[in-house]
Motif scaffolding. Structure first.
Motif, mmCIF file in Angstrom:
data_model
loop_
_atom_site.group_PDB
_atom_site.id
_atom_site.type_symbol
_atom_site.label_atom_id
_atom_site.label_comp_id
_atom_site.label_asym_id
_atom_site.label_seq_id
_atom_site.Cartn_x
_atom_site.Cartn_y
_atom_site.Cartn_z
ATOM 1 N N PHE A 166 1.435 8.373 8.885
ATOM 2 C CA PHE A 166 0.886 9.506 8.131
ATOM 3 C C PHE A 166 1.781 9.699 6.912
ATOM 4 O O PHE A 166 2.984 9.918 7.071
ATOM 5 C CB PHE A 166 0.939 10.798 8.954
ATOM 6 C CG PHE A 166 0.097 10.800 10.209
ATOM 7 C CD1 PHE A 166 -0.790 9.770 10.506
ATOM 8 C CD2 PHE A 166 0.194 11.861 11.104
ATOM 9 C CE1 PHE A 166 -1.563 9.799 11.666
ATOM 10 C CE2 PHE A 166 -0.575 11.891 12.267
ATOM 11 C CZ PHE A 166 -1.444 10.862 12.541
ATOM 12 N N ILE A 167 1.220 9.604 5.725
ATOM 13 C CA ILE A 167 2.058 9.797 4.535
ATOM 14 C C ILE A 167 1.419 10.812 3.591
ATOM 15 O O ILE A 167 0.222 11.077 3.646
ATOM 16 C CB ILE A 167 2.324 8.469 3.783
ATOM 17 C CG1 ILE A 167 1.048 7.929 3.119
ATOM 18 C CG2 ILE A 167 2.909 7.417 4.705
ATOM 19 C CD1 ILE A 167 1.314 6.829 2.108
ATOM 20 N N THR A 168 2.252 11.376 2.721
ATOM 21 C CA THR A 168 1.707 12.257 1.685
ATOM 22 C C THR A 168 1.470 11.430 0.430
ATOM 23 O O THR A 168 2.283 10.587 0.070
ATOM 24 C CB THR A 168 2.625 13.457 1.375
ATOM 25 O OG1 THR A 168 2.274 13.943 0.066
ATOM 26 C CG2 THR A 168 4.086 13.080 1.370
ATOM 27 N N VAL B 222 -3.459 8.861 4.480
ATOM 28 C CA VAL B 222 -2.844 9.520 3.329
ATOM 29 C C VAL B 222 -3.389 10.942 3.194
ATOM 30 O O VAL B 222 -4.581 11.147 2.958
ATOM 31 C CB VAL B 222 -3.095 8.749 2.016
ATOM 32 C CG1 VAL B 222 -2.258 9.342 0.888
ATOM 33 C CG2 VAL B 222 -2.800 7.262 2.179
ATOM 34 N N TYR B 223 -2.487 11.910 3.356
ATOM 35 C CA TYR B 223 -2.800 13.315 3.122
ATOM 36 C C TYR B 223 -2.566 13.600 1.636
ATOM 37 O O TYR B 223 -1.630 13.057 1.036
ATOM 38 C CB TYR B 223 -1.852 14.219 3.920
ATOM 39 C CG TYR B 223 -2.072 14.252 5.424
ATOM 40 C CD1 TYR B 223 -1.746 13.166 6.227
ATOM 41 C CD2 TYR B 223 -2.567 15.393 6.048
ATOM 42 C CE1 TYR B 223 -1.924 13.218 7.604
ATOM 43 C CE2 TYR B 223 -2.738 15.456 7.422
ATOM 44 C CZ TYR B 223 -2.415 14.367 8.202
ATOM 45 O OH TYR B 223 -2.584 14.428 9.564
ATOM 46 N N PHE C 210 3.445 21.366 11.754
ATOM 47 C CA PHE C 210 4.616 20.520 11.502
ATOM 48 C C PHE C 210 4.237 19.210 10.812
ATOM 49 O O PHE C 210 5.064 18.310 10.704
ATOM 50 C CB PHE C 210 5.364 20.230 12.804
ATOM 51 C CG PHE C 210 6.310 21.337 13.235
ATOM 52 C CD1 PHE C 210 6.527 22.452 12.451
ATOM 53 C CD2 PHE C 210 7.006 21.239 14.440
ATOM 54 C CE1 PHE C 210 7.407 23.459 12.844
ATOM 55 C CE2 PHE C 210 7.894 22.226 14.845
ATOM 56 C CZ PHE C 210 8.087 23.347 14.048
ATOM 57 N N ILE C 211 2.988 19.077 10.360
ATOM 58 C CA ILE C 211 2.631 17.874 9.603
ATOM 59 C C ILE C 211 2.212 18.295 8.213
ATOM 60 O O ILE C 211 1.155 18.932 8.041
ATOM 61 C CB ILE C 211 1.532 17.053 10.321
ATOM 62 C CG1 ILE C 211 2.104 16.538 11.640
ATOM 63 C CG2 ILE C 211 1.073 15.878 9.438
ATOM 64 C CD1 ILE C 211 1.232 15.602 12.409
ATOM 65 N N PHE C 212 3.033 18.002 7.244
ATOM 66 C CA PHE C 212 2.820 18.373 5.842
ATOM 67 C C PHE C 212 2.413 19.828 5.696
ATOM 68 O O PHE C 212 1.578 20.168 4.867
ATOM 69 C CB PHE C 212 1.782 17.456 5.189
ATOM 70 C CG PHE C 212 2.130 16.002 5.309
ATOM 71 C CD1 PHE C 212 3.361 15.546 4.862
ATOM 72 C CD2 PHE C 212 1.249 15.095 5.876
ATOM 73 C CE1 PHE C 212 3.710 14.211 4.989
ATOM 74 C CE2 PHE C 212 1.597 13.749 6.003
ATOM 75 C CZ PHE C 212 2.827 13.309 5.559
ATOM 76 N N MET D 228 8.036 6.005 -2.953
ATOM 77 C CA MET D 228 7.146 5.602 -1.862
ATOM 78 C C MET D 228 7.568 4.199 -1.383
ATOM 79 O O MET D 228 7.842 3.321 -2.190
ATOM 80 C CB MET D 228 5.703 5.531 -2.360
ATOM 81 C CG MET D 228 5.187 6.808 -2.998
ATOM 82 S SD MET D 228 4.818 8.098 -1.812
ATOM 83 C CE MET D 228 3.230 7.544 -1.183
ATOM 84 N N ASP D 229 7.533 4.013 -0.069
ATOM 85 C CA ASP D 229 7.924 2.735 0.514
ATOM 86 C C ASP D 229 6.702 1.810 0.580
ATOM 87 O O ASP D 229 6.195 1.497 1.656
ATOM 88 C CB ASP D 229 8.491 3.002 1.927
ATOM 89 C CG ASP D 229 8.787 1.729 2.692
ATOM 90 O OD1 ASP D 229 8.972 0.665 2.054
ATOM 91 O OD2 ASP D 229 8.828 1.793 3.943
ATOM 92 N N TRP D 230 6.199 1.380 -0.586
ATOM 93 C CA TRP D 230 4.961 0.594 -0.611
ATOM 94 C C TRP D 230 5.069 -0.658 0.254
ATOM 95 O O TRP D 230 4.114 -1.052 0.915
ATOM 96 C CB TRP D 230 4.584 0.207 -2.046
ATOM 97 C CG TRP D 230 4.287 1.391 -2.909
ATOM 98 C CD1 TRP D 230 4.934 1.755 -4.052
ATOM 99 C CD2 TRP D 230 3.276 2.385 -2.701
ATOM 100 N NE1 TRP D 230 4.397 2.920 -4.560
ATOM 101 C CE2 TRP D 230 3.374 3.318 -3.760
ATOM 102 C CE3 TRP D 230 2.307 2.591 -1.722
ATOM 103 C CZ2 TRP D 230 2.534 4.428 -3.871
ATOM 104 C CZ3 TRP D 230 1.468 3.698 -1.832
ATOM 105 C CH2 TRP D 230 1.588 4.594 -2.890
ATOM 106 N N GLN D 231 6.245 -1.280 0.240
ATOM 107 C CA GLN D 231 6.445 -2.498 1.029
ATOM 108 C C GLN D 231 6.149 -2.231 2.509
ATOM 109 O O GLN D 231 5.449 -2.990 3.164
ATOM 110 C CB GLN D 231 7.897 -2.973 0.847
ATOM 111 C CG GLN D 231 8.060 -4.477 0.798
ATOM 112 C CD GLN D 231 7.319 -5.087 -0.386
ATOM 113 O OE1 GLN D 231 7.442 -4.587 -1.497
ATOM 114 N NE2 GLN D 231 6.545 -6.123 -0.129
ATOM 115 N N GLY D 232 6.695 -1.137 3.001
ATOM 116 C CA GLY D 232 6.473 -0.764 4.400
ATOM 117 C C GLY D 232 5.004 -0.442 4.651
ATOM 118 O O GLY D 232 4.421 -0.861 5.652
#
Ligand code: SAH
Length: 273
Positions: free
Chosen positions: A152-154, A178-179, A102-104, A164-168
C-alpha cells in the motif's frame, strides 16, 4: 509538537479513534457502530460517507474537519487541538476517519498529541480502502498464480527527502495499491515503467468503491494517466496495479445500481415508520 491542556482541569472524556471503512455503511464494525451510537461529539473527515454520518445521534455535536486534495480544510494542528479541547468537556469524543485510521489517516499523529496531553484513548480499526475496493471490484490483492505480496503506497510523491522506491514497486510478482495517486498518475506510470515494470501490466482505477456510485476503469500501465483523466472519474479513487487485475472481469460480482435500488427501498421503509 505543541501540547494543549487546560490548567487546573482534568480531561473527563476519552477519545475513540474510529475507522469508518470505505463507504458502504454495512462495512462498519460492530464496535465502531456501538462507539458512534454513544458519542457526545464526533469530529469527522470528508471521506466518511453520509450513510455513516446519519448514524450519529442527533444529541451529539458533529464537527467536519475534512481534508480533500486541493480543497481548504482545517490544518492538522487545529484538529489536534480541537480533539484535546473536546476531551476536556465531553465524555465520549469520536474521531471518525475513512477506511482504517492507521493507514494514510494521520491517526498516529493525532494520538501522539493526546498522549502528550494525558488524554485516554482507544482505537477501532476499519476496513481500509484497499480491502473494500479489492472485494467490491473483484480483484484479489494476492493470488498464488499472480502476486505473492501487496504494498500500500501513497501517490502523493511530494517529499523530495523521501523519494519513491520505484525499483521496489516495480516487482512484477507484487500488487501495488496506490492511495491518493490520481493527480500523479503520469509520475507513477513513468516511475514504474522506467524501473522495469511492464507497460502491459494490468491496472484498475476504482472510484467511490463499495458505494452505489462505484465505477471501475480498467486498462494497462501504459494508459494509467488516460484512465485517471477520464471525465467520469469521481473522487475518492484508488489504483490497483498488477497481474491480479486480470481477474477483474471473472470475479466481478458487485452491481452498484442494485445497491442504489436497495438503498432507495430502505429509505422508503424508514420514512414510513
Ligand atoms: N485511511 C483511509 C485512507 C485515507 S487516504 C483508508 O484506510 O482507506 C485517502 C485515499 O483513500 C483517497 O485518496 C483514495 O485513494 C482512497 N479511498 C478512500 N476511500 C475510497 C473509496 N471509497 N474508493 C476508492 N478510494 C478510496
Amino acid at each position: 509538537m505543541e501540547v494543549v491542556s487546560l490548567p487546573g482541569q482534568v480531561a473527563k472524556g476519552k477519545v475513540w479513534l474510529v475507522g469508518a471503512g470505505p463507504g458502504d455503511v454495512e462495512l462498519l464494525t460492530m464496535k465502531a457502530y456501538r462507539v458512534l451510537k454513544s458519542a457526545d461529539a464526533v469530529l469527522y473527515d470528508a471521506l466518511v460517507s453520509q450513510d455513516i454520518l446519519d448514524l450519529i445521534p442527533s444529541s451529539a455535536e458533529k464537527i467536519a474537519v475534512g481534508k480533500r486534495a486541493g480543497k481548504h480544510s482545517a490544518p492538522q494542528d487545529d484538529i489536534n487541538q480541537l480533539l484535546v479541547t473536546k476531551a476536556y468537556t465531553r465524555k465520549n469524543v469520536v474521531r471518525l476517519k475513512g477506511g482504517d485510521p492507521f493507514i494514510f489517516g494521520r491517526g498516529g499523529e493525532e494520538l501522539q498529541t493526546l498522549v502528550a496531553s494525558g488524554i485516554a484513548f482507544e482505537v477501532v480499526p476499519g476496513i481500509t480502502a484497499a480491502s473494500g475496493t479489492s472485494a467490491y471490484a473483484g480483484i484479489p490483492l494476492t493470488h498464488r498464480d499472480y502476486a505473492q505480496g501487496v504494498s500500500f503506497i501513497t501517490g502523493h510523491c511530494q517529499l523530495a527527502s523521501r523519494p519513491m522506491d520505484w525499483q521496489g514497486y516495480a516487482n512484477p510478482n507484487n500488487t501495488l495499491v496506490v492511495y491518493m495517486g490520481i493527480l500523479n498518475a503520469n509520475i507513477i506510470r513513468d516511475g514504474l515503467i522506467n524501473a522495469g515494470r511492464s507497460p502491459d501490466t494490468p491496472v484498475a482505477i476504482v472510484s467511490k468503491a463499495t458505494t452505489a456510485s462505484q465505477q471501475r476503469f480498467i486498462g494497462n500501465l501504459n494508459d494509467l494517466a488516460q484512465l485517471a483523466a477520464d471525465p467520469a472519474l469521481e473522487m475518492p479513487a484508488l489504483m490497483i496495479i498488477g497481474e491480479v487485475v486480470q481477474l477483474a472481469d471473472t470475479l466481478n460480482w458487485f452491481e452498484p445500481a442494485a445497491l442504489s435500488q436497495q438503498q432507495t427501498h430502505t429509505n422508503v421503509k424508514t420514512s414510513s415508520n
